[in-house]
Scaffold this active site. Structure first.
Site, PDB file in Angstrom:
ATOM      1  N   HIS A  37      13.277  -3.953  -3.515  1.00  0.00           N
ATOM      2  CA  HIS A  37      13.880  -4.423  -4.772  1.00  0.00           C
ATOM      3  C   HIS A  37      13.518  -3.482  -5.934  1.00  0.00           C
ATOM      4  CE1 HIS A  37      13.526  -8.324  -2.462  1.00  0.00           C
ATOM      5  NE2 HIS A  37      14.805  -8.330  -2.778  1.00  0.00           N
ATOM      6  N   GLN A  64      24.397 -19.894   0.747  1.00  0.00           N
ATOM      7  CA  GLN A  64      24.449 -18.862   1.791  1.00  0.00           C
ATOM      8  C   GLN A  64      23.522 -19.146   2.963  1.00  0.00           C
ATOM      9  OE1 GLN A  64      23.121 -15.820  -1.213  1.00  0.00           O
ATOM     10  NE2 GLN A  64      22.127 -14.892   0.539  1.00  0.00           N
ATOM     11  N   SER A 198      12.047  -9.635   2.604  1.00  0.00           N
ATOM     12  CA  SER A 198      11.242 -10.767   2.117  1.00  0.00           C
ATOM     13  C   SER A 198      10.804 -11.634   3.283  1.00  0.00           C
ATOM     14  CB  SER A 198      12.050 -11.592   1.128  1.00  0.00           C
ATOM     15  OG  SER A 198      12.479 -10.767   0.078  1.00  0.00           O
TER      16      SER A 198
END
Ligand code: PAF
Length: 291
Positions: A37, A64, A198
């Protein structure tokens, strides 16, 4: 760095910037930020340079995730994320809540009053993640379209780790005429080759070792690839066996395709894209590269 929590405040900040002639770059994220990120935020800073503002959105988008996925346990650490954004050079962090993003879902028992408008891409979503996670892309394109209307970006940065996602968003931008330039940033990897995600924090020490097989499989495919084609099905089978020889692994898919159209190829050659999804224990990891 500003912390913006409401849609109204974000839109008026963005409009103010635009009126002052500043451009805006958006980095949409679901938080749990890592070096991948940070590289997106840096790309965004570069794209607007000194005459613009960089907004990072942090929102774990329920639309999602399918019901059997990790929405509830998805890692969340806003304080750490804010620190990372500040250090990487963001001007604002936008953190809306579910009740702001999908207000009609919670309040209404009447289905006719529910959120019912979606952005759906119908071609590039027919393979890989779109098949394995059938409602996923509808959630991604819808939230990204909403974020574009809230943050009003001139640029938006997406990582190529989610190669299909970046392609789908690029197609949505083209088809629906969003005035946004999509920046696609390269995958960031650990020193041993594991692509940053993540979800890597779900992995036990043993699983972390097994997880290296995704990148190793890609390297193996690269070694075998030349200008002359290699039958895709044969190579898939070989890579599947290689991956599943590692403890606790199960291949979800391995695909070889054209990186522009995402159409599968029957012969793998230099320039073909490989993408794969593998369960390592309960964690589903993805990776890809150009051969
Ligand atoms: O890649 C992600 O983190 C998400 O899919 C995105 C683009 C932020 C949309 O929720």
């Amino acid at each position: 760095m500003k912390h913006i929590e409401t849609i109204r405040e974000m839109q008026s900040l963005a409009l103010g910037w635009k009126r002052s002639g500043l451009s805006i770059a958006l980095v949409p994220t679901m938080g749990a930020l890592h070096a991948g990120h940070v590289s997106l935020i840096k790309c965004a800073c570069q794209s607007v340079q000194l005459s613009g503002k960089v907004v990072v959105s942090i929102y774990v988008n329920p639309l999602q995730f399918s019901p059997n996925e990790d929405l509830a346990k998805y890692p969340r650490d806003l304080q750490k994320d804010m620190r990372i954004c500040q250090e990487a050079g963001a001007d604002a962090v936008f953190t809306p809540t579910d009740s702001l993003m999908y207000p009609f879902e919670e309040k209404s028992g009447d289905p006719r009053l529910k959120h019912s408008t979606y952005a759906v891409e119908e071609t590039l979503t027919q393979s890989m993640e779109g098949v394995a996670r059938p409602t996923h892309f509808k959630g991604v394109t819808t939230i990204v379209a909403k974020l574009f209307n809230i943050v009003l970006p001139d640029y938006a940065a997406f990582g190529n780790k989610d190669f299909q996602q970046a392609a789908v968003i690029q197609r949505m931008v083209r088809d629906l005429n969003f005035p946004v330039q999509i920046i696609r940033a390269p995958i960031i990897r650990e020193d041993d080759g594991l692509a940053l995600s993540s979800r890597n924090i779900y992995l036990s020490t043993e699983e972390r070792k097994s997880a290296l097989c995704l990148n190793q499989a890609i390297k193996k495919a690269k070694e075998k690839t030349s200008k002359d084609g290699l039958p895709a099905e044969e190579l898939k089978l070989e890579l599947k066996t290689f991956i599943e020889n590692n403890p606790n692994t199960k291949v979800d898919y391995i695909e070889f395709f054209n990186p522009e159209t995402l159409s599968p190829v029957s012969l793998v050659s230099t320039g073909t894209q490989i993408a794969l999804a593998v369960f390592v224990g309960k964690t589903r990891l993805i990776d890809n590269d150009t051969l």
